[in-house]
Design an enzyme around this catalytic site. Structure first.
Site, short mmCIF file in Angstrom:
data_model
loop_
_atom_site.label_atom_id
_atom_site.label_comp_id
_atom_site.label_asym_id
_atom_site.label_seq_id
_atom_site.Cartn_x
_atom_site.Cartn_y
_atom_site.Cartn_z
N ASP A 15 7.35 -7.41 -3.40
CA ASP A 15 6.67 -6.63 -2.22
C ASP A 15 7.60 -6.81 -1.03
OD1 ASP A 15 3.48 -6.52 -1.41
OD2 ASP A 15 4.40 -7.99 0.13
N TYR A 29 4.15 -5.33 8.59
CA TYR A 29 3.87 -3.98 7.83
C TYR A 29 3.86 -3.02 9.27
CZ TYR A 29 1.84 -5.65 3.75
OH TYR A 29 1.57 -6.14 2.51
N HIS A 77 1.58 -7.88 -10.03
CA HIS A 77 2.40 -7.93 -8.66
C HIS A 77 2.81 -9.21 -8.52
CE1 HIS A 77 3.48 -6.23 -4.72
NE2 HIS A 77 2.72 -7.40 -4.18
#
Length: 391
Positions: free
Chosen positions: A181, A311, A365
């Site tokens: 990630d 982000y 994930h």
């Protein structure tokens, strides 16, 4: 560099306030849709919230977290929280190999509790003591007990710079890096900007903003690469709304999630179900206690807004490489079947020196939580020849 021991100690009043807020939840009306089709299933969410308010023992979770040696460091003006677990024992003639491992969203340093056991004490799991690691697991700036950066611009590349300073302050002049990630982006940034310090990087995710260096003689995409890009675009259209919100208007959604524990649980819990190898039954992989330990870290530290900020920063500084640019640092990649994207090896090889590629039999994930033994074996295997060079 100033380094101080740290223990988690949430105030009783904060725990009481959490329970009060859960009990006061104003539940959203349900819609006539199958469970999970339109997001977090209301029935599951009510059950999780009831457990959180009535049965979840934060103090037990806190004691478990505090079994990890934790510290706060002032790294070039940024306070960084990190766990630092040293190898339990090392084979004669070898040294523990230093590894910095970086989490992502919606995870935390808690993701690595089982993986660190495997890496730092291989003998306990029947592995070679020559494969022992000293592991540093920092909390990204803005996550958990690492406060938000005071200034804008803290993308994966700036975090990589911090990690180099942190590792040097701990006495590690050379080291390896691992991540999935957001942590994969930090690991790639370490290889790109600090090749003289980082021996190799191991990844279990490829950042969605990654665009390879494609020279004039390589511009034609292979069928596998074309399929991958279509798959990635289709996923972004149906599942990527959270990332677009984080990367464009993080403060808007943070205002709600920082105020509502049930909203926060929905935002995070839905991802643990959707992105894991759980067959639709999230608690077949993650216990309520594990889910709520991670969610509670976000709640008690009020970090959901600052965590989203990365982000925004990564959107402004994406993981893109120019024609002819290559990363020579060795890269290992573990492709888990239920990961949210599945790049072909050739896509990475356009930029990276892929020294190890493994297609894993199970997991998703959150590989460090889902399949810690599988991931640990891949990490050991990848760093074994690099460890020999670093002796």
């Amino acid at each position: 560099m100033q380094i101080d021991p740290f223990e988690i100690a949430i105030a009783d009043q904060d725990i009481d306030d959490l329970r009060r807020r859960i009990h006061a939840t104003r539940w959203a009306p349900t819609t006539p849709a199958p469970a999970w089709q339109q997001g977090a299933d209301p029935a599951w969410l009510r059950e999780l919230a009831s457990y959180w308010a009535g049965q979840f023992d934060w103090r037990a979770a806190e004691r478990r977290l505090n079994q990890l040696p934790q510290f706060l460091a002032d790294v070039n003006g940024q306070t960084v929280h990190f766990a630092h677990r040293r190898a339990a024992s090392v084979a004669p003639g070898f040294q523990a190999y230093p590894l910095v491992i970086t989490h992502g969203w919606p995870g935390s340093f808690f993701e690595f509790h089982a993986l660190l056991d495997q890496l730092c004490d291989p003998v306990a799991f029947g592995a070679d003591p020559a494969d022992a690691f000293d592991v540093v697991a920092p909390s990204l700036p803005g996550f958990a007990f690492s406060p938000a950066p005071a200034q804008a611009g803290m993308s994966a590349f700036q975090v990589a710079d911090l990690w180099v300073l942190l590792m040097r302050g701990l006495g590690y002049e050379r080291f390896g890096a691992q991540g999935g990630d957001l942590g994969a982006g930090v690991s790639i940034a370490l290889a790109a900007h600090h090749p003289r310090v980082v021996d190799g990087i191991h990844l279990n995710f490829l950042p969605s903003s990654y665009e390879p260096a494609i020279g004039a003689a390589q511009r034609e995409l292979t069928p596998a690469e074309q399929d991958y890009l279509r798959e990635k675009n289709d996923w972004a259209a149906l599942e990527g709304g959270y990332a677009h919100q984080h990367g464009t208007k993080p403060l808007t959604v943070a205002a709600s999630l920082n105020d509502s524990p049930v909203g926060l649980a929905a935002w995070i819990g839905e991802k643990f179900r959707a992105w894991s190898d759980c067959g639709g039954e999230v608690e077949s992989v993650f216990s309520k206690d594990d889910l709520l330990t991670n969610i509670s870290l976000y709640w008690f530290t009020q970090c959901i807004g600052p965590a989203m900020q990365m982000y925004w920063e990564n959107r402004l500084q994406p993981m893109r490489f120019s024609d002819g640019e290559r990363i020579d640092t060795p890269v290992g990649f573990a492709l888990f079947p239920k990961e949210i994207n599945h790049p072909p090896r050739s896509w990475l090889e356009r930029t990276f020196n892929v020294a190890q590629w493994s297609e894993m039999p199970a997991g998703g994930h959150f590989a460090a939580m889902e399949k810690p033994a599988l991931l640990a074996a891949e990490i050991r295997k990848f760093f074994r020849p690099l460890r020999q060079k670093a002796r």
